[in-house]
Design a protein around this motif. Structure first.
Motif, PDB file in Angstrom:
ATOM      1  N   PHE A 185       0.844  -1.200   0.000  1.00  0.00           N
ATOM      2  CA  PHE A 185       0.000   0.000   0.000  1.00  0.00           C
ATOM      3  C   PHE A 185       0.874   1.243   0.000  1.00  0.00           C
ATOM      4  N   LYS A 186       0.394   2.292  -0.664  1.00  0.00           N
ATOM      5  CA  LYS A 186       1.086   3.580  -0.603  1.00  0.00           C
ATOM      6  C   LYS A 186       0.088   4.725  -0.727  1.00  0.00           C
ATOM      7  N   ILE A 187       0.513   5.911  -0.280  1.00  0.00           N
ATOM      8  CA  ILE A 187      -0.284   7.119  -0.449  1.00  0.00           C
ATOM      9  C   ILE A 187      -0.126   7.610  -1.889  1.00  0.00           C
ATOM     10  N   ALA A 188      -1.244   7.961  -2.513  1.00  0.00           N
ATOM     11  CA  ALA A 188      -1.222   8.467  -3.897  1.00  0.00           C
ATOM     12  C   ALA A 188      -0.908   9.958  -3.874  1.00  0.00           C
ATOM     13  N   LYS A 189       0.373  10.267  -3.683  1.00  0.00           N
ATOM     14  CA  LYS A 189       0.743  11.680  -3.495  1.00  0.00           C
ATOM     15  C   LYS A 189       0.576  12.497  -4.765  1.00  0.00           C
ATOM     16  N   ASP A 190       0.576  11.836  -5.932  1.00  0.00           N
ATOM     17  CA  ASP A 190       0.338  12.573  -7.176  1.00  0.00           C
ATOM     18  C   ASP A 190      -1.114  13.019  -7.292  1.00  0.00           C
ATOM     19  N   ILE A 191      -2.007  12.367  -6.556  1.00  0.00           N
ATOM     20  CA  ILE A 191      -3.422  12.743  -6.561  1.00  0.00           C
ATOM     21  C   ILE A 191      -3.703  13.821  -5.518  1.00  0.00           C
ATOM     22  N   ASP A 192      -3.094  13.680  -4.320  1.00  0.00           N
ATOM     23  CA  ASP A 192      -3.314  14.674  -3.264  1.00  0.00           C
ATOM     24  C   ASP A 192      -2.028  14.851  -2.457  1.00  0.00           C
ATOM     25  N   ILE A 193      -1.184  15.781  -2.890  1.00  0.00           N
ATOM     26  CA  ILE A 193       0.102  16.011  -2.222  1.00  0.00           C
ATOM     27  C   ILE A 193      -0.095  16.554  -0.818  1.00  0.00           C
ATOM     28  N   ASN A 194      -1.171  17.303  -0.587  1.00  0.00           N
ATOM     29  CA  ASN A 194      -1.437  17.826   0.749  1.00  0.00           C
ATOM     30  C   ASN A 194      -1.727  16.693   1.727  1.00  0.00           C
ATOM     31  N   TYR A 195      -2.497  15.704   1.284  1.00  0.00           N
ATOM     32  CA  TYR A 195      -2.775  14.544   2.140  1.00  0.00           C
ATOM     33  C   TYR A 195      -1.476  13.797   2.447  1.00  0.00           C
ATOM     34  N   TYR A 196      -0.623  13.648   1.460  1.00  0.00           N
ATOM     35  CA  TYR A 196       0.654  12.956   1.661  1.00  0.00           C
ATOM     36  C   TYR A 196       1.512  13.688   2.689  1.00  0.00           C
ATOM     37  N   ASN A 197       1.582  15.004   2.574  1.00  0.00           N
ATOM     38  CA  ASN A 197       2.379  15.784   3.524  1.00  0.00           C
ATOM     39  C   ASN A 197       1.818  15.685   4.945  1.00  0.00           C
ATOM     40  N   ASN A 198       0.502  15.695   5.061  1.00  0.00           N
ATOM     41  CA  ASN A 198      -0.124  15.547   6.383  1.00  0.00           C
ATOM     42  C   ASN A 198       0.062  14.133   6.929  1.00  0.00           C
ATOM     43  N   TYR A 199       0.091  13.154   6.036  1.00  0.00           N
ATOM     44  CA  TYR A 199       0.398  11.775   6.437  1.00  0.00           C
ATOM     45  C   TYR A 199       1.793  11.704   7.056  1.00  0.00           C
ATOM     46  N   LEU A 200       2.768  12.356   6.428  1.00  0.00           N
ATOM     47  CA  LEU A 200       4.130  12.358   6.967  1.00  0.00           C
ATOM     48  C   LEU A 200       4.187  13.061   8.321  1.00  0.00           C
ATOM     49  N   LEU A 201       3.452  14.175   8.452  1.00  0.00           N
ATOM     50  CA  LEU A 201       3.384  14.880   9.738  1.00  0.00           C
ATOM     51  C   LEU A 201       2.791  13.983  10.825  1.00  0.00           C
ATOM     52  N   ILE A 223     -11.312  -9.092   6.716  1.00  0.00           N
ATOM     53  CA  ILE A 223      -9.878  -8.796   6.716  1.00  0.00           C
ATOM     54  C   ILE A 223      -9.085 -10.090   6.808  1.00  0.00           C
ATOM     55  N   ASP A 224      -8.051 -10.220   5.951  1.00  0.00           N
ATOM     56  CA  ASP A 224      -7.284 -11.468   5.991  1.00  0.00           C
ATOM     57  C   ASP A 224      -5.765 -11.304   5.916  1.00  0.00           C
ATOM     58  N   LYS A 225      -5.252 -10.105   5.583  1.00  0.00           N
ATOM     59  CA  LYS A 225      -3.788 -10.009   5.450  1.00  0.00           C
ATOM     60  C   LYS A 225      -3.312  -8.581   5.667  1.00  0.00           C
ATOM     61  N   LYS A 226      -2.227  -8.440   6.428  1.00  0.00           N
ATOM     62  CA  LYS A 226      -1.587  -7.138   6.600  1.00  0.00           C
ATOM     63  C   LYS A 226      -0.717  -6.842   5.388  1.00  0.00           C
ATOM     64  N   LEU A 227      -0.736  -5.583   4.920  1.00  0.00           N
ATOM     65  CA  LEU A 227       0.066  -5.157   3.787  1.00  0.00           C
ATOM     66  C   LEU A 227       1.175  -4.224   4.245  1.00  0.00           C
ATOM     67  N   LYS A 228       2.293  -4.289   3.556  1.00  0.00           N
ATOM     68  CA  LYS A 228       3.391  -3.361   3.795  1.00  0.00           C
ATOM     69  C   LYS A 228       3.024  -1.984   3.270  1.00  0.00           C
ATOM     70  N   ILE A 229       3.301  -0.955   4.060  1.00  0.00           N
ATOM     71  CA  ILE A 229       3.083   0.426   3.624  1.00  0.00           C
ATOM     72  C   ILE A 229       4.403   0.984   3.100  1.00  0.00           C
ATOM     73  N   ILE A 230       4.379   1.463   1.856  1.00  0.00           N
ATOM     74  CA  ILE A 230       5.581   2.014   1.230  1.00  0.00           C
ATOM     75  C   ILE A 230       5.518   3.526   1.270  1.00  0.00           C
ATOM     76  N   ASP A 231       6.546   4.154   1.758  1.00  0.00           N
ATOM     77  CA  ASP A 231       6.658   5.618   1.716  1.00  0.00           C
ATOM     78  C   ASP A 231       7.535   5.998   0.530  1.00  0.00           C
ATOM     79  N   VAL A 232       6.941   6.662  -0.448  1.00  0.00           N
ATOM     80  CA  VAL A 232       7.706   7.034  -1.656  1.00  0.00           C
ATOM     81  C   VAL A 232       7.547   8.515  -1.923  1.00  0.00           C
TER      82      VAL A 232
END
Length: 232
Positions: A185-201, A223-232
């Motif tokens: 999983f990752k944050i779609a920062k190209d869609i909402d850069i403000n959300y990505y920046n607030n995620y990092l905060l 729910i059946d599996k945990k996913l790795k979160i990628i920060d890019v």
């Protein structure tokens, strides 16, 4: 979480006015309620296989509700209204390992006059807020993403979770991936850069971010599996 009735298979014709979808079932065209007001980016190609939940409520004008869309060989749960039901089931059945063994699980609790979080959880006298985000976006075979459109409300929730930490609560945000076969999983920062920046905060402030994938079928979603979160 099991569906209350067997789902009916059809083909998507179009979605319009946010709440309506025209679906072809055999040789008949029906209008189904769309329980997702988001963009549904990447899901709405004409001809996609869909699954509808029928209802017999005389008070409801539409006799079907859209639950699942199949696109690019993956089933996707699109009903945002059941995301909390899926999460509640997971909490009660200890399917989220970080939140196992909770002494209290209370849905929809106000943190302040403006913000209500999806769950208040208590374990060993430590209170935690949990906010749930339904994830339906994927642009490659293995990576789920959020958000699928600019979300000021989502950014507000992140900042309020930071405030909750300052007031002594633990804070969690669960990205509930209602998409088959995802591995990360990752944050779609190209869609909402403000959300990505607030995620990092929020991450720096101590908000715990989790991503869990659902097992999806025409009979149930859980729910059946945990996913790795990628920060890019």
């Amino acid at each position: 979480m099991e569906f209350s009735k067997p789902l009916v298979k059809g083909k998507l014709i179009k979605r319009y006015k946010r709440f309506f979808t025209d679906i072809k079932i055999d040789n008949q065209i029906v209008t189904a309620h769309c329980p997702n007001t988001g963009s549904m980016y990447g899901l709405l190609d004409e001809g996609n296989e869909v699954y509808l939940l029928p209802n017999n409520d005389p008070k409801r004008k539409l006799k079907y509700g859209l639950e699942i869309i199949k696109t690019r060989k993956n089933l996707v749960g699109v009903n945002t209204h059941i995301a909390n039901k899926i999460t509640h089931h997971a909490l009660k059945n200890n399917l989220i390992k970080e939140l196992k063994g909770s002494d209290l699980i209370k849905p929809e609790v106000f943190f302040n006059k403006e913000t209500r979080f999806d769950f208040l959880i208590e374990k060993n006298k430590q209170k935690s807020f949990l906010e749930v985000k339904n994830v339906t976006l994927f642009r490659d075979k293995k990576t789920a993403e959020f958000p699928d459109a600019v979300t000021e409300r989502g950014s507000k929730h992140l900042l309020t979770l930071i405030d909750a930490i300052k007031k002594g609560f633990k804070a969690y945000l669960l990205f509930l991936v209602q998409i088959q076969n995802m591995e990360e999983f990752k944050i779609a920062k190209d869609i909402d850069i403000n959300y990505y920046n607030n995620y990092l905060l929020a991450k720096k402030a101590g908000v715990n971010f989790l991503a869990y994938r659902c097992n999806i079928s025409s009979k149930k979603i859980y729910i059946d599996k945990k996913l790795k979160i990628i920060d890019v």
